[in-house]
Design a protein around this motif. Structure first.
Motif, PDB file in Angstrom:
ATOM      1  N   CYS A 129       5.398  -3.307   2.423  1.00 49.98           N
ATOM      2  CA  CYS A 129       6.601  -4.105   2.157  1.00 49.98           C
ATOM      3  C   CYS A 129       7.758  -3.626   3.028  1.00 49.98           C
ATOM      4  N   PRO A 130       8.822  -4.410   3.157  1.00 50.84           N
ATOM      5  CA  PRO A 130       9.957  -4.002   3.998  1.00 50.84           C
ATOM      6  C   PRO A 130      10.570  -2.669   3.584  1.00 50.84           C
ATOM      7  N   ALA A 131      10.635  -2.368   2.293  1.00 48.92           N
ATOM      8  CA  ALA A 131      11.231  -1.097   1.845  1.00 48.92           C
ATOM      9  C   ALA A 131      10.386   0.086   2.282  1.00 48.92           C
ATOM     10  N   CYS A 132       9.078   0.017   2.109  1.00 49.55           N
ATOM     11  CA  CYS A 132       8.198   1.127   2.477  1.00 49.55           C
ATOM     12  C   CYS A 132       8.035   1.245   3.991  1.00 49.55           C
ATOM     13  N   ASP A 189       0.810  -1.214   0.000  1.00 47.78           N
ATOM     14  CA  ASP A 189       0.000   0.000   0.000  1.00 47.78           C
ATOM     15  C   ASP A 189       0.847   1.268   0.000  1.00 47.78           C
ATOM     16  N   GLY A 190       2.158   1.146   0.052  1.00 49.83           N
ATOM     17  CA  GLY A 190       3.032   2.324   0.041  1.00 49.83           C
ATOM     18  C   GLY A 190       3.396   2.793   1.428  1.00 49.83           C
ATOM     19  N   PRO A 191       4.359   3.724   1.489  1.00 55.68           N
ATOM     20  CA  PRO A 191       4.855   4.167   2.787  1.00 55.68           C
ATOM     21  C   PRO A 191       3.870   5.011   3.591  1.00 55.68           C
ATOM     22  N   ASP A 192       2.894   5.628   2.928  1.00 50.76           N
ATOM     23  CA  ASP A 192       1.882   6.394   3.652  1.00 50.76           C
ATOM     24  C   ASP A 192       0.573   6.383   2.874  1.00 50.76           C
ATOM     25  N   GLU A 193      -0.422   7.064   3.404  1.00 52.40           N
ATOM     26  CA  GLU A 193      -1.766   7.031   2.813  1.00 52.40           C
ATOM     27  C   GLU A 193      -1.818   7.646   1.414  1.00 52.40           C
ATOM     28  N   ASP A 194      -0.922   8.602   1.114  1.00 50.11           N
ATOM     29  CA  ASP A 194      -1.002   9.346  -0.139  1.00 50.11           C
ATOM     30  C   ASP A 194       0.035   8.928  -1.178  1.00 50.11           C
ATOM     31  N   PRO A 226       6.837   2.671  -4.411  1.00 48.18           N
ATOM     32  CA  PRO A 226       7.648   2.999  -5.583  1.00 48.18           C
ATOM     33  C   PRO A 226       8.123   1.764  -6.344  1.00 48.18           C
ATOM     34  N   ASP A 227       8.150   0.615  -5.696  1.00 53.06           N
ATOM     35  CA  ASP A 227       8.624  -0.606  -6.341  1.00 53.06           C
ATOM     36  C   ASP A 227       7.489  -1.500  -6.838  1.00 53.06           C
ATOM     37  N   SER A 228       6.236  -1.081  -6.614  1.00 51.49           N
ATOM     38  CA  SER A 228       5.071  -1.913  -6.961  1.00 51.49           C
ATOM     39  C   SER A 228       5.237  -3.324  -6.408  1.00 51.49           C
ATOM     40  N   ALA A 229       5.643  -3.413  -5.148  1.00 46.61           N
ATOM     41  CA  ALA A 229       5.926  -4.705  -4.514  1.00 46.61           C
ATOM     42  C   ALA A 229       4.653  -5.512  -4.295  1.00 46.61           C
ATOM     43  N   ALA A 230       4.801  -6.815  -4.378  1.00 47.63           N
ATOM     44  CA  ALA A 230       3.698  -7.737  -4.100  1.00 47.63           C
ATOM     45  C   ALA A 230       4.261  -8.944  -3.352  1.00 47.63           C
ATOM     46  N   VAL A 231       3.444  -9.521  -2.489  1.00 44.96           N
ATOM     47  CA  VAL A 231       3.852 -10.700  -1.729  1.00 44.96           C
ATOM     48  C   VAL A 231       4.058 -11.867  -2.681  1.00 44.96           C
ATOM     49  N   ARG A 232       5.132 -12.580  -2.487  1.00 49.59           N
ATOM     50  CA  ARG A 232       5.348 -13.815  -3.241  1.00 49.59           C
ATOM     51  C   ARG A 232       4.641 -14.934  -2.497  1.00 49.59           C
ATOM     52  N   ALA A 233       3.523 -15.327  -3.021  1.00 50.45           N
ATOM     53  CA  ALA A 233       2.700 -16.335  -2.354  1.00 50.45           C
ATOM     54  C   ALA A 233       3.273 -17.728  -2.575  1.00 50.45           C
ATOM     55  N   ALA A 234       3.146 -18.543  -1.548  1.00 47.38           N
ATOM     56  CA  ALA A 234       3.500 -19.951  -1.683  1.00 47.38           C
ATOM     57  C   ALA A 234       2.483 -20.611  -2.619  1.00 47.38           C
ATOM     58  N   PHE A 235       2.851 -21.706  -3.214  1.00 44.93           N
ATOM     59  CA  PHE A 235       1.987 -22.396  -4.170  1.00 44.93           C
ATOM     60  C   PHE A 235       0.654 -22.787  -3.539  1.00 44.93           C
ATOM     61  N   THR A 236       0.660 -23.087  -2.254  1.00 51.50           N
ATOM     62  CA  THR A 236      -0.553 -23.545  -1.581  1.00 51.50           C
ATOM     63  C   THR A 236      -1.395 -22.406  -1.016  1.00 51.50           C
ATOM     64  N   SER A 237      -0.927 -21.163  -1.058  1.00 46.86           N
ATOM     65  CA  SER A 237      -1.672 -20.032  -0.494  1.00 46.86           C
ATOM     66  C   SER A 237      -2.748 -19.584  -1.464  1.00 46.86           C
TER      67      SER A 237
END
Length: 70
Positions: A61-64, A13-18, A22-33
């Motif tokens: 994400c960890p960066a944000c 969702d980014g570092p803040d509400e607005d 910047p990296d368009s990060a997404a969770v890498r889901a396990a195959f079973t998730s």
């Protein structure tokens, strides 16, 4: 042919509400998730934080999580 659901994507969702992530990060889901809670658990394993502000869930994400915006 058999069709199977692909699961759920949880993105940052980014570092803040607005500001968007910047990296368009997404969770890498396990195959079973297959559900959002399962994918969020995968993200927690990778250092993602789920923050609640104003009663809403935010996935960060960890960066944000470490960025501070002015």
């Amino acid at each position: 042919m058999t069709a199977r659901p692909l699961g759920t994507e949880v993105s940052c969702d980014g570092p803040d509400e607005d500001t968007d992530c910047p990296d368009s990060a997404a969770v890498r889901a396990a195959f079973t998730s297959m559900t959002a809670p399962q994918v969020r658990a995968d993200g927690a394993h990778d250092g993602w934080a789920v923050l609640r502000r104003d009663g809403r869930r935010r996935d960060v994400c960890p960066a944000c999580r470490t960025k501070r915006t002015p």
